[in-house]
Design a protein around this motif. Structure first.
Motif, mmCIF file in Angstrom:
data_model
loop_
_atom_site.group_PDB
_atom_site.id
_atom_site.type_symbol
_atom_site.label_atom_id
_atom_site.label_comp_id
_atom_site.label_asym_id
_atom_site.label_seq_id
_atom_site.Cartn_x
_atom_site.Cartn_y
_atom_site.Cartn_z
ATOM 1 N N PHE A 72 -7.379 -2.406 2.052
ATOM 2 C CA PHE A 72 -7.571 -3.106 3.319
ATOM 3 C C PHE A 72 -7.086 -2.257 4.470
ATOM 4 O O PHE A 72 -6.013 -1.665 4.421
ATOM 5 C CB PHE A 72 -6.815 -4.438 3.332
ATOM 6 N N GLN B 182 -4.060 -3.603 -2.316
ATOM 7 C CA GLN B 182 -3.670 -4.885 -2.891
ATOM 8 C C GLN B 182 -3.971 -4.870 -4.376
ATOM 9 O O GLN B 182 -5.108 -4.668 -4.792
ATOM 10 C CB GLN B 182 -4.416 -6.039 -2.216
ATOM 11 N N LEU C 55 1.807 -0.843 1.850
ATOM 12 C CA LEU C 55 1.360 0.022 2.932
ATOM 13 C C LEU C 55 1.240 1.458 2.440
ATOM 14 O O LEU C 55 2.199 2.020 1.902
ATOM 15 C CB LEU C 55 2.345 -0.064 4.105
ATOM 16 N N GLU D 35 4.681 3.025 2.222
ATOM 17 C CA GLU D 35 5.451 2.868 0.991
ATOM 18 C C GLU D 35 4.893 3.659 -0.185
ATOM 19 O O GLU D 35 5.631 4.121 -1.038
ATOM 20 C CB GLU D 35 5.454 1.390 0.577
ATOM 21 N N PHE E 210 -7.358 -7.792 10.016
ATOM 22 C CA PHE E 210 -7.721 -7.083 8.794
ATOM 23 C C PHE E 210 -9.225 -6.941 8.653
ATOM 24 O O PHE E 210 -9.998 -7.801 9.105
ATOM 25 C CB PHE E 210 -7.205 -7.844 7.567
ATOM 26 N N TYR F 14 -3.671 -0.512 3.612
ATOM 27 C CA TYR F 14 -2.930 -1.183 2.552
ATOM 28 C C TYR F 14 -3.759 -1.139 1.265
ATOM 29 O O TYR F 14 -4.980 -1.071 1.307
ATOM 30 C CB TYR F 14 -2.703 -2.665 2.893
ATOM 31 N N LEU G 288 0.669 -6.763 -1.151
ATOM 32 C CA LEU G 288 0.092 -5.726 -0.292
ATOM 33 C C LEU G 288 1.116 -4.623 -0.083
ATOM 34 O O LEU G 288 2.263 -4.896 0.288
ATOM 35 C CB LEU G 288 -0.306 -6.312 1.059
ATOM 36 N N TYR H 252 -3.639 0.660 10.108
ATOM 37 C CA TYR H 252 -2.909 0.673 8.847
ATOM 38 C C TYR H 252 -3.882 0.685 7.666
ATOM 39 O O TYR H 252 -4.974 0.121 7.757
ATOM 40 C CB TYR H 252 -2.044 -0.597 8.715
#
Lengths: 115, 113
Positions: free
Chosen positions: B90, B37, B45, B59, B104, B35, B43, B33
């Protein structure tokens, strides 16, 4: 949809105080629940988890119990230390559903512990 | 066991420049994944992958592309960077999301000027 609600921060405590950070959730199915911690300048680390109702996750003195009846997963620690100062994220993954399983995060709660 | 490694850790780009962020994991995880931030946004996606050769939108995918040519690597590309893409990025991976959650990386701090 699935969501996680955490208490607003920052939470400010003195060393050795008792900590509670509230977390409630809304989810279809039977989610797995997680607490992550993020120290300044670092990535998220898994702190603890619970994958079914009444499970208690624990790690480093932190505990949280999966309460299906109140849809809650509150984080507690009996005596905080300055080194616990960080941002804490509650999260869930809905399981038992078909399709992609994505971690749903709360907005995070900042904890500040003073000596 | 290095876990999830992100490179670079810091980068400053000029608007319109391109770059690739690399995520590497040595745990034989299927799921990976990306992400971002941002303050006050939590967070979000960007893209994800459920296995080698597969990718999907999250998203906030606009302005980003990804590739998963090898199981251990997940690349995030910015073709034409914009100031709105200033963020901390991340990467995460897992073998079983519902049971283990995610592991992570330590993040890449990107500034677009």
């Amino acid at each position: 949809g699935d969501s996680v609600t955490q208490m607003e921060g920052p939470v400010t405590l003195s060393e050795e105080a008792f900590l509670t950070i509230n977390c409630t959730y809304t989810a279809t199915g039977y989610p797995s629940l997680f607490w992550y911690v993020q120290y300044p300048g670092e990535g998220l680390q898994l702190l603890l988890k619970a994958t079914k109702a009444d499970d208690k996750g624990s790690n480093k003195g932190f505990e949280a119990t999966y309460r299906k009846e109140t849809t809650s997963f509150h984080l507690e620690k009996g005596s905080v230390q300055v080194s616990d100062s960080a941002v804490y994220f509650c999260a869930l993954i809905p399981v038992g559903n078909t399709g992609f399983q994505k971690l749903v995060f709360g907005t995070g709660t900042r904890l500040l512990v003073s000596p | 066991n290095a876990g999830v490694t992100q490179t670079p850790k810091f980068r400053v780009l000029k608007t319109g420049q391109s770059m690739t962020l690399l995520c590497a994991q040595d745990m034989n995880h299927e799921y990976m994944y990306w992400y971002r931030q941002d303050p006050g946004m939590g967070l979000r996606l960007i893209h994800y992958s459920v296995g080698e050769g597969t990718t999907a939108k999250g998203e906030v995918p606009d302005g980003y592309n990804v590739s998963r040519l090898k199981k251990q690597n997940f690349l995030l590309g910015l073709e034409s960077a914009a100031p709105s893409q200033t963020s901390v990025y991340f990467c995460a991976s897992t073998v079983s999301p519902g049971f283990y959650g995610y592991t992570f990386g330590s993040g890449t701090r990107l500034t677009v000027v």
